[in-house]
Design an enzyme around this catalytic site. Sequence first.
Site, PDB file in Angstrom:
ATOM      1  N   LYS A  60      11.388  50.279 -31.841  1.00 42.37           N
ATOM      2  CA  LYS A  60      11.451  48.927 -32.401  1.00 42.37           C
ATOM      3  C   LYS A  60      10.190  48.106 -32.094  1.00 42.37           C
ATOM      4  O   LYS A  60       9.657  47.434 -32.973  1.00 42.37           O
ATOM      5  CB  LYS A  60      12.695  48.277 -31.780  1.00 42.37           C
ATOM      6  CG  LYS A  60      13.007  46.894 -32.149  1.00 42.37           C
ATOM      7  CD  LYS A  60      14.403  46.563 -31.630  1.00 42.37           C
ATOM      8  CE  LYS A  60      14.547  46.712 -30.140  1.00 42.37           C
ATOM      9  NZ  LYS A  60      14.376  45.475 -29.402  1.00 42.37           N
ATOM     10  N   ARG A 109      13.374  57.375 -13.247  1.00 43.13           N
ATOM     11  CA  ARG A 109      14.010  56.178 -12.725  1.00 43.13           C
ATOM     12  C   ARG A 109      15.518  56.275 -12.920  1.00 43.13           C
ATOM     13  O   ARG A 109      15.985  56.873 -13.885  1.00 43.13           O
ATOM     14  CB  ARG A 109      13.488  54.942 -13.468  1.00 43.13           C
ATOM     15  CG  ARG A 109      12.058  54.628 -13.104  1.00 43.13           C
ATOM     16  CD  ARG A 109      11.612  53.304 -13.655  1.00 43.13           C
ATOM     17  NE  ARG A 109      12.381  52.865 -14.828  1.00 43.13           N
ATOM     18  CZ  ARG A 109      11.904  51.996 -15.715  1.00 43.13           C
ATOM     19  NH1 ARG A 109      10.696  51.514 -15.569  1.00 43.13           N
ATOM     20  NH2 ARG A 109      12.632  51.612 -16.727  1.00 43.13           N
ATOM     21  N   ARG A 167      21.000  38.805 -29.288  1.00 43.63           N
ATOM     22  CA  ARG A 167      21.604  39.994 -28.736  1.00 43.63           C
ATOM     23  C   ARG A 167      23.126  39.983 -28.949  1.00 43.63           C
ATOM     24  O   ARG A 167      23.757  41.016 -29.037  1.00 43.63           O
ATOM     25  CB  ARG A 167      21.324  40.010 -27.239  1.00 43.63           C
ATOM     26  CG  ARG A 167      20.908  41.326 -26.666  1.00 43.63           C
ATOM     27  CD  ARG A 167      20.633  41.154 -25.187  1.00 43.63           C
ATOM     28  NE  ARG A 167      19.222  40.890 -24.926  1.00 43.63           N
ATOM     29  CZ  ARG A 167      18.295  41.829 -24.942  1.00 43.63           C
ATOM     30  NH1 ARG A 167      18.596  43.081 -25.196  1.00 43.63           N
ATOM     31  NH2 ARG A 167      17.040  41.533 -24.695  1.00 43.63           N
TER      32      ARG A 167
END
Length: 385
Positions: free
Chosen positions: A193, A334, A268
Amino acid sequence: MSLKILAVTGRIGSGKNSVEDYLRDKYEYKIINMADVLRQMAKEEGCGLDRQSLQNLRKKYGNTFLAEKTVKIIEGLNDNKIVIGSMRRPEDFLIPKQKFNDNIKLIVIEARKDVRFQRIKKRGREGDPKTIKEFETQEKKDEEIFEFKKIFSYADYVIDNNGTLDDLHKQIDKIMREKKMNIILIGPQGSGKGTQAKMISEKYSIPHISTGDLFRDAIKRGTALGAKAEKYINQGILVPDEIVINLVKERISKHDCKTGFILDGFPRTLSQAKMLDSIVKINCVLNININDSVSIARLSSRRQCRKCGEIYGKEVKPKIEGRCDKCKSELYQRDDDKPEAIKKRLEIYHRQTIPVLKYYKSVVHDINGKQTVEKIFEEIFGILE
Ligand SMILES: [Zn+2]
């Protein structure tokens, strides 16, 4: 026949003539240059164009004589596409504006002082300043006489003309397209995106607005909103909608958003979408779709350097597996790039995004995100054109 008048203004060397030329050549506008109108009037009056002569004209015909004359000329024309060029004083715009209302739009051309000076120097006309110091002195005088700041405050569009002629033309094209591009870009992590947002931003010269950048910028500028946002960010808490929406509102009210913007990472949630709807109309929602499995595959291949933080992935692989190219330290995965963590993030993403997409249903376009970067952009380009 709908009348369309574009008024063009800018300081010396900003590129007013280039704008007028392009509007005439490509968009077939007729140019009424106020400097020419004044010259013609002076000729008829048998006077010069020096300050004293102009003052006499003002005494005789009133302060707004030039603007009034220009309005008369336009009214006497049969054209419906007109550019008023070389507009300088606030009344040059306000008088036609009173007459033509919404049919007239003001384009302000801005350019940095050093850029404008270089242009003047290149032009090399008699009387042009030879040094930047001379230029600055002249500018100060111009500022007082013409009140540029005041006329600039009426701008409908602002063109930033520090670059090439090509950049300038692109910005004019954008204004002439008239269609606002208020875009929301939606897509899960790993959908590419951000890359698409950058490409759209460049292609259409509209700003790419991400909430992350808004936070960073507000914090850096030390604004009240920035200080509030910083508190939440430092505590690792989501910044409340009230603050985010105000930052977005502040950002999209800036001049560079007049013809559109791309919102990335916002809204969102449904409540954010409703808040946004109350401040601006969105005309296009681009929804980049990828399967969760693709998202997980893309993100879980990500490795980060323990020492310098460099990130590697499917596209950018380290030369030696498991070692950083830059500092040769160990690469690791991570915790939030582990499949379980990604799954959780995606779950939240879908739960929040589906209502947003429903809300904007009439303007949503679904895009296949499993293609190459170029193919995805082709698809987006097809929708926006
Ligand atoms: Zn490293």
